[in-house]
Design a protein around this motif. Structure first.
Motif, short mmCIF file in Angstrom:
data_model
loop_
_atom_site.label_atom_id
_atom_site.label_comp_id
_atom_site.label_asym_id
_atom_site.label_seq_id
_atom_site.Cartn_x
_atom_site.Cartn_y
_atom_site.Cartn_z
N VAL A 1 0.89 -1.06 0.21
CA VAL A 1 0.00 0.03 0.15
C VAL A 1 0.86 1.22 -0.13
O VAL A 1 1.79 1.31 0.75
N VAL A 2 0.69 2.23 -0.91
CA VAL A 2 1.47 3.23 -1.22
C VAL A 2 0.64 4.53 -0.84
O VAL A 2 -0.63 4.48 -1.68
N LYS A 3 0.76 5.46 -0.03
CA LYS A 3 -0.08 6.62 0.04
C LYS A 3 0.89 7.76 0.19
O LYS A 3 1.73 7.97 0.84
N ASP A 4 0.42 8.87 -0.22
CA ASP A 4 1.19 10.15 0.02
C ASP A 4 0.94 10.73 1.17
O ASP A 4 -0.24 10.54 1.62
N ASN A 5 2.04 11.24 1.80
CA ASN A 5 1.76 11.45 3.37
C ASN A 5 0.82 12.89 3.56
O ASN A 5 0.33 12.82 4.58
N ALA A 6 0.25 13.31 2.40
CA ALA A 6 -0.60 14.45 2.82
C ALA A 6 -2.01 13.70 3.02
O ALA A 6 -2.76 14.00 3.93
N LEU A 7 -2.09 12.55 2.43
CA LEU A 7 -3.34 11.70 2.81
C LEU A 7 -3.33 10.80 3.83
O LEU A 7 -4.15 10.78 4.62
N ILE A 8 -1.95 10.29 4.43
CA ILE A 8 -1.92 9.72 5.71
C ILE A 8 -2.18 10.74 6.75
O ILE A 8 -2.74 10.33 7.78
N ILE B 1 -5.76 1.29 12.65
CA ILE B 1 -5.20 1.68 11.22
C ILE B 1 -4.55 2.98 11.09
O ILE B 1 -3.45 3.16 10.47
N ARG B 2 -5.34 3.88 11.46
CA ARG B 2 -4.82 5.15 11.21
C ARG B 2 -3.59 5.69 11.86
O ARG B 2 -2.86 6.35 11.46
N LEU B 3 -3.33 5.06 13.29
CA LEU B 3 -2.36 5.30 14.08
C LEU B 3 -0.96 4.47 13.39
O LEU B 3 0.05 5.33 13.65
N TYR B 4 -1.35 3.58 12.98
CA TYR B 4 -0.41 2.51 12.42
C TYR B 4 0.34 3.34 11.32
O TYR B 4 1.37 3.46 11.22
N GLU B 5 -0.64 4.08 10.33
CA GLU B 5 -0.21 4.72 9.36
C GLU B 5 0.62 6.21 9.70
O GLU B 5 1.56 6.34 8.97
N LEU B 6 0.20 6.53 10.79
CA LEU B 6 0.68 7.80 11.07
C LEU B 6 2.33 7.32 11.57
O LEU B 6 3.17 8.31 11.41
N LEU B 7 2.26 6.31 12.40
CA LEU B 7 3.80 6.00 12.96
C LEU B 7 4.75 5.61 11.70
O LEU B 7 5.75 6.09 11.87
N VAL B 8 4.28 4.74 10.90
CA VAL B 8 5.17 4.24 9.75
C VAL B 8 5.60 5.32 9.01
O VAL B 8 6.49 5.02 8.19
N TRP C 1 7.46 7.62 9.95
CA TRP C 1 8.54 7.98 10.65
C TRP C 1 9.58 6.47 11.07
O TRP C 1 10.17 6.63 12.16
N ARG C 2 9.27 5.49 10.18
CA ARG C 2 9.90 4.27 10.31
C ARG C 2 11.44 4.36 10.51
O ARG C 2 12.20 3.52 11.16
N ASP C 3 11.96 5.22 9.67
CA ASP C 3 13.68 5.54 9.63
C ASP C 3 14.06 6.03 10.83
O ASP C 3 15.11 5.72 11.18
N VAL C 4 13.44 6.65 11.78
CA VAL C 4 13.88 7.28 12.82
C VAL C 4 13.39 6.65 14.12
O VAL C 4 13.76 6.79 15.61
N GLY C 5 12.32 6.12 13.83
CA GLY C 5 11.59 5.17 15.18
C GLY C 5 10.64 6.01 16.24
O GLY C 5 10.57 5.67 17.17
N GLU D 1 3.68 11.90 21.97
CA GLU D 1 4.93 11.61 21.14
C GLU D 1 5.08 10.12 21.14
O GLU D 1 4.89 9.50 22.32
N PHE D 2 5.46 9.55 20.04
CA PHE D 2 5.20 7.97 19.71
C PHE D 2 6.54 7.54 19.83
O PHE D 2 7.18 7.90 18.64
N LYS D 3 7.01 6.57 20.17
CA LYS D 3 8.29 5.83 20.00
C LYS D 3 8.02 4.29 19.56
O LYS D 3 7.18 3.60 20.34
N PHE D 4 8.72 3.77 18.60
CA PHE D 4 8.39 2.31 18.32
C PHE D 4 9.64 1.78 17.47
O PHE D 4 10.66 2.55 17.32
#
Length: 311
Positions: A6-13, A148-155, A157-161, A223-226
């Motif tokens: 699934v690919v979404k522009d971050n404006a949509l995320i 689902i929405r929160l997961y998308e918001l978090l990922v 920032w996958r590169d920084v965690g 603030e979320f850390k993962f």
């Protein structure tokens, strides 16, 4: 399926919308289908979703899948989303749009046809800018629409965690929560945030936690850390020797020149590291390049310390 990305522009995320879980799943499945079939997504392309596709992807019964498609035919057309966008003059606008411009359902064949609305097409297909991608299986078992929405918001920032601090009003906006919903923080946390975090940690590829930010006694943001699950174990570090230079230590340019000269003219070091026929001046020039690498600082820590280097 050949692919389930699934690919979404971050404006949509980062947009605001309030879709039920089944409706979010259908949107995601439509994106996957567009990639899988090679049709792509445009305002003229009809994407076909069969009840069996839904049942297989989300591990439901065919009967449940039939009901989901039938309900979507009645409700998804009226669903809206909104997002913020700035023009060239810095003016911020809140743009609202439907998700789909057309939806059709053939009940006897349990097949749904979707055409995405013009406003959403570039947000799904515009990949040259910031975008977020993930495998649909990561959210397939989530039953919390906010999960689902929160997961998308978090990922994003996958590169920084970790995420920046999400101000509470903006966070609610992105989750699609209306101003009259969950106004008390206790209700927001117990009915929205905690169930979402619990399901993300249980069903997806990340494990998340949050930190509250306050002004006085009032919570102003989260603030979320993962971290990613099932990562290969890190190499076990040996106990740190106080006499060993930390591997992340680096030398200044002045120190590199000084200690390249000292090492090159040190008989003990030069006898080990110098090449056959290499002059001290040639070794010194070679060491100038080698001392830039922190790994060599670790390897030659004892020699450097003996010659007066203090990390």
């Amino acid at each position: 399926m050949k692919t389930n990305l699934v690919v979404k522009d971050n404006a949509l995320i980062n947009a605001s919308y309030n879709l039920e879980v089944s409706e979010q799943r259908l949107i995601l499945l439509s994106i996957v289908r567009a990639r899988e079939t090679g049709q792509g997504i445009s305002e003229n392309v009809r994407l076909h979703i069969h009840a069996s596709d839904y049942a297989k992807q989300f591990n439901t019964t065919n009967e449940t899948a039939y009901e989901v498609l039938k309900s979507a035919a009645e409700n998804l057309f009226n669903r809206q989303f909104s997002y913020r966008e700035q023009d060239d003059n810095g003016k911020e606008f809140v743009i609202k749009s439907r998700w789909v411009s057309q939806i059709a359902y053939a009940e006897k064949h349990a097949e749904l046809h979707i055409i995405f609305a013009p406003a959403i097409v570039p947000l799904i297909t515009r990949l040259e800018k910031h975008f977020t991608s993930y495998e649909i299986k990561q959210v397939a078992q989530i039953t919390s629409k906010y999960g689902i929405r929160l997961y998308e918001l978090l990922v994003q920032w996958r590169d920084v965690g970790k995420t920046p601090v999400l101000k509470i009003d903006d966070f609610r906006f992105k989750l699609g929560i209306e101003p009259h919903e969950y106004k008390q923080m206790g209700h927001f946390k117990s009915r929205v945030l905690e169930p979402a975090i619990k399901q993300i940690n249980e069903f997806t590829d990340i494990k998340a936690e949050y930190v509250q930010h306050k002004s006085g006694r009032t919570i102003t943001g989260f603030e979320f850390k993962f971290k990613l699950k099932n990562q290969p174990p890190k190499e076990k570090k040996l106990p740190k020797d106080q006499n060993t230079i930390d591997m992340f230590t680096s030398m200044t340019d002045k120190q590199v020149l000084l200690f390249a000269k000292k090492l090159a003219h040190d008989d003990q070091f030069g006898g080990r590291v110098g090449k056959v026929g290499e002059s001290r001046e040639e070794l010194e020039r070679r060491l100038i390049d080698l001392l830039v690498d922190p790994k060599n600082l670790v390897k030659w820590a004892d020699d450097l310390k003996r010659l007066g280097f203090n990390a």
